[in-house]
Write a protein that holds these residues in place. Sequence first.
Motif, PDB file in Angstrom:
ATOM      1  N   VAL A  68     -11.622  14.520  -6.683  1.00 26.51           N
ATOM      2  CA  VAL A  68     -12.961  14.865  -6.023  1.00 26.51           C
ATOM      3  C   VAL A  68     -13.318  13.983  -4.825  1.00 26.51           C
ATOM      4  CG1 VAL A  68     -15.437  14.796  -6.597  1.00 26.51           C
ATOM      5  CG2 VAL A  68     -13.670  16.000  -8.193  1.00 26.51           C
ATOM      6  N   LEU A  69     -13.265  12.492  -5.138  1.00 29.93           N
ATOM      7  CA  LEU A  69     -13.473  11.408  -4.166  1.00 29.93           C
ATOM      8  C   LEU A  69     -12.548  11.190  -3.106  1.00 29.93           C
ATOM      9  CD1 LEU A  69     -14.279   8.575  -6.980  1.00 29.93           C
ATOM     10  CD2 LEU A  69     -16.026   9.889  -5.252  1.00 29.93           C
ATOM     11  N   ALA A  70     -11.445  11.970  -3.108  1.00 28.93           N
ATOM     12  CA  ALA A  70     -10.554  11.951  -1.969  1.00 28.93           C
ATOM     13  C   ALA A  70     -11.029  12.846  -1.009  1.00 28.93           C
ATOM     14  CB  ALA A  70      -9.305  12.236  -2.558  1.00 28.93           C
ATOM     15  N   VAL A  71     -11.889  14.175  -1.732  1.00 31.58           N
ATOM     16  CA  VAL A  71     -12.135  15.157  -0.679  1.00 31.58           C
ATOM     17  C   VAL A  71     -13.856  14.769  -0.319  1.00 31.58           C
ATOM     18  CG1 VAL A  71     -12.957  17.648  -0.834  1.00 31.58           C
ATOM     19  CG2 VAL A  71     -10.656  16.873  -1.754  1.00 31.58           C
ATOM     20  N   HIS A  72     -14.367  14.288  -0.994  1.00 31.56           N
ATOM     21  CA  HIS A  72     -15.977  14.274  -0.745  1.00 31.56           C
ATOM     22  C   HIS A  72     -16.373  12.770  -0.766  1.00 31.56           C
ATOM     23  CE1 HIS A  72     -16.593  18.429  -0.973  1.00 31.56           C
ATOM     24  NE2 HIS A  72     -16.160  18.672  -1.979  1.00 31.56           N
ATOM     25  N   THR A  73     -17.307  12.168   0.076  1.00 35.05           N
ATOM     26  CA  THR A  73     -17.789  11.010  -0.254  1.00 35.05           C
ATOM     27  C   THR A  73     -18.637  10.852  -1.303  1.00 35.05           C
ATOM     28  OG1 THR A  73     -19.563  11.408   1.621  1.00 35.05           O
ATOM     29  CG2 THR A  73     -17.595  10.660   2.359  1.00 35.05           C
ATOM     30  N   PRO A  74     -19.327   9.877  -1.687  1.00 34.11           N
ATOM     31  CA  PRO A  74     -20.478   9.800  -2.575  1.00 34.11           C
ATOM     32  C   PRO A  74     -21.638  10.423  -2.265  1.00 34.11           C
ATOM     33  CG  PRO A  74     -19.235   7.807  -2.607  1.00 34.11           C
ATOM     34  CD  PRO A  74     -18.614   8.510  -1.373  1.00 34.11           C
ATOM     35  N   ALA A  75     -21.852  10.490  -1.172  1.00 33.15           N
ATOM     36  CA  ALA A  75     -23.173  10.948  -0.590  1.00 33.15           C
ATOM     37  C   ALA A  75     -22.965  12.609  -0.728  1.00 33.15           C
ATOM     38  CB  ALA A  75     -23.710  10.578   0.651  1.00 33.15           C
ATOM     39  N   LEU A 127      -0.909  -5.984  -9.709  1.00 36.44           N
ATOM     40  CA  LEU A 127      -1.382  -4.981 -10.290  1.00 36.44           C
ATOM     41  C   LEU A 127      -1.382  -3.550  -9.518  1.00 36.44           C
ATOM     42  CD1 LEU A 127      -4.886  -6.545 -11.777  1.00 36.44           C
ATOM     43  CD2 LEU A 127      -2.616  -6.580 -12.650  1.00 36.44           C
ATOM     44  N   HIS A 128      -0.876  -2.634 -10.146  1.00 31.97           N
ATOM     45  CA  HIS A 128      -0.715  -1.214  -9.729  1.00 31.97           C
ATOM     46  C   HIS A 128      -2.173  -0.653  -9.874  1.00 31.97           C
ATOM     47  CE1 HIS A 128       0.124   2.987  -9.235  1.00 31.97           C
ATOM     48  NE2 HIS A 128       1.232   2.515  -8.636  1.00 31.97           N
ATOM     49  N   VAL A 129      -2.782  -0.311  -8.584  1.00 36.86           N
ATOM     50  CA  VAL A 129      -4.205   0.295  -8.476  1.00 36.86           C
ATOM     51  C   VAL A 129      -3.923   1.572  -7.908  1.00 36.86           C
ATOM     52  CG1 VAL A 129      -6.438  -0.376  -8.140  1.00 36.86           C
ATOM     53  CG2 VAL A 129      -4.909  -2.239  -8.287  1.00 36.86           C
ATOM     54  N   SER A 130      -4.346   2.393  -8.617  1.00 38.60           N
ATOM     55  CA  SER A 130      -4.563   3.856  -7.913  1.00 38.60           C
ATOM     56  C   SER A 130      -5.933   4.057  -7.338  1.00 38.60           C
ATOM     57  CB  SER A 130      -4.423   5.104  -9.026  1.00 38.60           C
ATOM     58  OG  SER A 130      -3.311   5.006  -9.892  1.00 38.60           O
ATOM     59  N   ALA A 131      -5.865   4.617  -6.113  1.00 35.71           N
ATOM     60  CA  ALA A 131      -7.090   4.645  -5.401  1.00 35.71           C
ATOM     61  C   ALA A 131      -7.136   5.969  -4.513  1.00 35.71           C
ATOM     62  CB  ALA A 131      -7.138   3.429  -4.471  1.00 35.71           C
ATOM     63  N   THR A 132      -8.248   6.229  -3.810  1.00 37.32           N
ATOM     64  CA  THR A 132      -8.632   7.245  -2.922  1.00 37.32           C
ATOM     65  C   THR A 132      -7.973   6.808  -1.609  1.00 37.32           C
ATOM     66  OG1 THR A 132     -10.543   6.417  -2.141  1.00 37.32           O
ATOM     67  CG2 THR A 132     -10.570   8.057  -4.076  1.00 37.32           C
ATOM     68  N   ILE A 177       0.877  -1.141  -0.013  1.00 38.08           N
ATOM     69  CA  ILE A 177      -0.119   0.114  -0.215  1.00 38.08           C
ATOM     70  C   ILE A 177       1.031   1.270   0.031  1.00 38.08           C
ATOM     71  CG2 ILE A 177      -1.816   1.189   1.206  1.00 38.08           C
ATOM     72  CD1 ILE A 177      -2.850  -1.410   2.542  1.00 38.08           C
ATOM     73  N   GLY A 178       0.812   2.213  -0.879  1.00 36.95           N
ATOM     74  CA  GLY A 178       1.323   3.299  -0.978  1.00 36.95           C
ATOM     75  C   GLY A 178       0.808   4.471  -0.519  1.00 36.95           C
ATOM     76  N   ALA A 179       1.205   5.694  -0.919  1.00 35.87           N
ATOM     77  CA  ALA A 179       0.294   7.070  -0.502  1.00 35.87           C
ATOM     78  C   ALA A 179      -0.691   7.069  -1.473  1.00 35.87           C
ATOM     79  CB  ALA A 179       1.389   8.155  -0.847  1.00 35.87           C
ATOM     80  N   ASP A 180      -0.721   6.735  -2.794  1.00 37.00           N
ATOM     81  CA  ASP A 180      -1.886   6.857  -3.824  1.00 37.00           C
ATOM     82  C   ASP A 180      -2.228   5.652  -4.408  1.00 37.00           C
ATOM     83  OD1 ASP A 180       0.339   6.673  -5.319  1.00 37.00           O
ATOM     84  OD2 ASP A 180      -0.074   8.464  -6.307  1.00 37.00           O
ATOM     85  N   HIS A 181      -1.728   4.458  -4.150  1.00 37.98           N
ATOM     86  CA  HIS A 181      -1.850   3.194  -4.822  1.00 37.98           C
ATOM     87  C   HIS A 181      -1.776   2.029  -3.898  1.00 37.98           C
ATOM     88  CE1 HIS A 181       2.477   3.166  -4.844  1.00 37.98           C
ATOM     89  NE2 HIS A 181       2.420   1.902  -5.358  1.00 37.98           N
ATOM     90  N   ALA A 182      -2.202   0.907  -4.338  1.00 38.17           N
ATOM     91  CA  ALA A 182      -1.983  -0.366  -3.774  1.00 38.17           C
ATOM     92  C   ALA A 182      -1.461  -1.367  -4.768  1.00 38.17           C
ATOM     93  CB  ALA A 182      -3.411  -0.947  -3.070  1.00 38.17           C
TER      94      ALA A 182
END
Length: 204
Positions: free
Chosen positions: A89-96, A26-31, A12-17
Amino acid sequence: MISSIRGDVLHIGADHAVVEVSGFGLHVSATPKTLGDLRPGTEAKLHTSFVPRQDDAPLLFGFSELAERVIFTTLVAISGIGPRMALAVLAVHTPAEVHRAIAESDTAAFTKVPGIGKKTAQRILLELAGKLVIDQPEAPEGASTGPAEPEVAAQVREALVSLGWIERDARTAVEKLLVAEPELAQADVSTVLRQALRSLGGAR
């Protein structure tokens, strides 16, 4: 299209796993939220979005919630909104919160995202209006849908909006107030409004 992956979390990295699937890492970027749900050495299942690129390696983005992927794919379909900005956007806000901002035409919510100015925020609202729908399961026939909102709550919320608060903040303030002091549901509007103004820090 790779719509989901399941495998062991290797890193798990700063912006990916890095997730191992059938022997491939697999390099997967994520929130940050999705990364926070993962643990090295455990199995993970992620909803994914595969983004091909003409001049560089394709990118794979992963989400712990399907709602996040829906918002992500809808955002990247907008001209000028790249996958990195959609992920921000998803790093700052939840889907709701994204749904609520769209429903309330809350430009300021999107300008909180790094890299998004007022014009881009307005374009996002324009493009997404009516496109994002929260799917709610149908209640069984005869089942209760929960208590109705007290009439005083609706009236106080409208009064707060007229005084300059955005719908989201007004709703939250009234809901918290009635949870803390449920007897106010039977009080007059002026009494509840005064209490709500105190909780919000006074009238503007």
